[in-house]
Motif scaffolding. Sequence first.
Motif, PDB file in Angstrom:
ATOM      1  N   PRO A 167     -48.745 100.534  25.358  1.00 32.82           N
ATOM      2  CA  PRO A 167     -47.471 100.632  24.639  1.00 32.82           C
ATOM      3  C   PRO A 167     -46.512 101.561  25.377  1.00 32.82           C
ATOM      4  N   GLY A 168     -45.250 101.215  25.328  1.00 29.54           N
ATOM      5  CA  GLY A 168     -44.243 102.047  25.972  1.00 29.54           C
ATOM      6  C   GLY A 168     -43.102 101.212  26.517  1.00 29.54           C
ATOM      7  N   PRO A 169     -42.106 101.882  27.055  1.00 35.10           N
ATOM      8  CA  PRO A 169     -40.883 101.199  27.503  1.00 35.10           C
ATOM      9  C   PRO A 169     -40.900 100.817  28.987  1.00 35.10           C
ATOM     10  N   GLN A 170     -42.045 100.414  29.528  1.00 35.20           N
ATOM     11  CA  GLN A 170     -42.143 100.135  30.961  1.00 35.20           C
ATOM     12  C   GLN A 170     -41.140  99.076  31.409  1.00 35.20           C
ATOM     13  N   PHE A 171     -41.009  98.002  30.663  1.00 33.69           N
ATOM     14  CA  PHE A 171     -40.112  96.927  31.056  1.00 33.69           C
ATOM     15  C   PHE A 171     -38.657  97.387  31.020  1.00 33.69           C
ATOM     16  N   LEU A 172     -38.310  98.204  30.040  1.00 36.00           N
ATOM     17  CA  LEU A 172     -36.946  98.725  29.962  1.00 36.00           C
ATOM     18  C   LEU A 172     -36.654  99.684  31.114  1.00 36.00           C
ATOM     19  N   ILE A 173     -37.648 100.476  31.500  1.00 30.07           N
ATOM     20  CA  ILE A 173     -37.483 101.378  32.646  1.00 30.07           C
ATOM     21  C   ILE A 173     -37.274 100.564  33.919  1.00 30.07           C
ATOM     22  N   TYR A 174     -38.028  99.466  34.070  1.00 34.71           N
ATOM     23  CA  TYR A 174     -37.858  98.597  35.231  1.00 34.71           C
ATOM     24  C   TYR A 174     -36.436  98.039  35.280  1.00 34.71           C
ATOM     25  N   LEU A 175     -35.948  97.565  34.148  1.00 38.98           N
ATOM     26  CA  LEU A 175     -34.585  97.019  34.099  1.00 38.98           C
ATOM     27  C   LEU A 175     -33.549  98.089  34.416  1.00 38.98           C
TER      28      LEU A 175
END
Length: 60
Positions: free
Chosen positions: A42-50
């Motif tokens: 869980p976490g914002p990994q995809f948002l950080i990538y974007l």
Amino acid sequence: MSRLARPRHNRVIAGVCAGIAERFGLTPWTVRIIFLVSCLLPGPQFLIYLALWLILPQEP
């Protein structure tokens, strides 16, 4: 170490993982696998990538 930027070579999608790999002296596939495995947590990994896709400059 080089500065953090998205390279024009060795890219798959946006070059974020390749840029991180180049900055820290890793292979791009190592960083890509770490990113994919981290997406299982869980976490914002995809948002950080974007965000990095938008923020990081391209290599000249």
